[in-house]
Design a protein around this motif. Sequence first.
Motif, PDB file in Angstrom:
ATOM      1  N   ARG A  11      41.873  26.483  43.286  1.00  0.00           N
ATOM      2  CA  ARG A  11      41.776  26.757  41.823  1.00  0.00           C
ATOM      3  C   ARG A  11      41.140  27.993  41.651  1.00  0.00           C
ATOM      4  O   ARG A  11      41.411  29.113  40.960  1.00  0.00           O
ATOM      5  CB  ARG A  11      41.070  25.568  41.040  1.00  0.00           C
ATOM      6  CG  ARG A  11      42.256  24.632  40.974  1.00  0.00           C
ATOM      7  CD  ARG A  11      41.505  23.546  39.982  1.00  0.00           C
ATOM      8  NE  ARG A  11      42.487  22.267  39.869  1.00  0.00           N
ATOM      9  CZ  ARG A  11      42.256  21.155  40.388  1.00  0.00           C
ATOM     10  NH1 ARG A  11      41.193  21.109  40.926  1.00  0.00           N
ATOM     11  NH2 ARG A  11      43.236  20.256  39.977  1.00  0.00           N
ATOM     12  N   TYR A  12      39.858  28.331  42.356  1.00  0.00           N
ATOM     13  CA  TYR A  12      39.303  29.517  42.170  1.00  0.00           C
ATOM     14  C   TYR A  12      39.984  30.811  42.738  1.00  0.00           C
ATOM     15  O   TYR A  12      40.176  31.733  42.074  1.00  0.00           O
ATOM     16  CB  TYR A  12      37.761  29.261  42.921  1.00  0.00           C
ATOM     17  CG  TYR A  12      37.123  30.629  43.025  1.00  0.00           C
ATOM     18  CD1 TYR A  12      36.246  30.953  41.883  1.00  0.00           C
ATOM     19  CD2 TYR A  12      36.891  31.463  44.009  1.00  0.00           C
ATOM     20  CE1 TYR A  12      35.505  32.084  41.697  1.00  0.00           C
ATOM     21  CE2 TYR A  12      36.239  32.561  43.956  1.00  0.00           C
ATOM     22  CZ  TYR A  12      35.483  32.866  42.734  1.00  0.00           C
ATOM     23  OH  TYR A  12      34.887  34.260  42.535  1.00  0.00           O
ATOM     24  N   GLN A  13      40.693  30.421  44.003  1.00  0.00           N
ATOM     25  CA  GLN A  13      41.518  31.521  44.582  1.00  0.00           C
ATOM     26  C   GLN A  13      42.616  31.998  43.670  1.00  0.00           C
ATOM     27  O   GLN A  13      43.132  33.176  43.507  1.00  0.00           O
ATOM     28  CB  GLN A  13      41.994  31.064  46.166  1.00  0.00           C
ATOM     29  CG  GLN A  13      41.207  30.890  47.035  1.00  0.00           C
ATOM     30  CD  GLN A  13      41.561  30.145  48.388  1.00  0.00           C
ATOM     31  OE1 GLN A  13      42.445  29.094  48.369  1.00  0.00           O
ATOM     32  NE2 GLN A  13      41.277  30.676  49.345  1.00  0.00           N
ATOM     33  N   ILE A  14      43.334  30.840  42.836  1.00  0.00           N
ATOM     34  CA  ILE A  14      44.334  31.334  42.091  1.00  0.00           C
ATOM     35  C   ILE A  14      43.785  32.201  41.190  1.00  0.00           C
ATOM     36  O   ILE A  14      44.493  33.222  40.775  1.00  0.00           O
ATOM     37  CB  ILE A  14      44.685  29.970  41.556  1.00  0.00           C
ATOM     38  CG1 ILE A  14      45.797  29.185  42.443  1.00  0.00           C
ATOM     39  CG2 ILE A  14      45.806  30.189  40.261  1.00  0.00           C
ATOM     40  CD1 ILE A  14      46.041  27.793  42.034  1.00  0.00           C
ATOM     41  N   PHE A  15      42.496  31.657  40.415  1.00  0.00           N
ATOM     42  CA  PHE A  15      41.946  32.601  39.449  1.00  0.00           C
ATOM     43  C   PHE A  15      41.716  33.902  39.922  1.00  0.00           C
ATOM     44  O   PHE A  15      42.066  35.125  39.271  1.00  0.00           O
ATOM     45  CB  PHE A  15      40.538  32.253  38.967  1.00  0.00           C
ATOM     46  CG  PHE A  15      39.722  32.821  37.907  1.00  0.00           C
ATOM     47  CD1 PHE A  15      40.043  32.981  36.626  1.00  0.00           C
ATOM     48  CD2 PHE A  15      38.843  33.476  38.449  1.00  0.00           C
ATOM     49  CE1 PHE A  15      39.214  33.588  35.635  1.00  0.00           C
ATOM     50  CE2 PHE A  15      37.965  34.254  37.518  1.00  0.00           C
ATOM     51  CZ  PHE A  15      38.141  34.215  36.177  1.00  0.00           C
ATOM     52  N   VAL A  16      41.053  34.158  40.982  1.00  0.00           N
ATOM     53  CA  VAL A  16      40.860  35.398  41.848  1.00  0.00           C
ATOM     54  C   VAL A  16      42.243  36.139  41.826  1.00  0.00           C
ATOM     55  O   VAL A  16      42.003  37.332  41.557  1.00  0.00           O
ATOM     56  CB  VAL A  16      40.038  35.211  43.033  1.00  0.00           C
ATOM     57  CG1 VAL A  16      39.952  36.621  43.896  1.00  0.00           C
ATOM     58  CG2 VAL A  16      38.608  34.781  42.719  1.00  0.00           C
TER      59      VAL A  16
END
Length: 55
Positions: A11-16
């Motif tokens: 989820r964090y990677q998607i955001f970044v």
Amino acid sequence: MYYNHLSRKERYQIFVLLQAGKNKKEIAQLLNRHPSTISREIKMVVCPHFLVPKR
């Protein structure tokens, strides 16, 4: 229906990656996920603290 949940890290990677200008298809390829999985995740309203990986 069986499916795997996305991890906090994903989820964090998607955001970044979204912030970096990547589109849904590119993100899906990078994370080895189906584009619809990424699309659904982006549509979800998630609290910002869920996007930050635990230390």
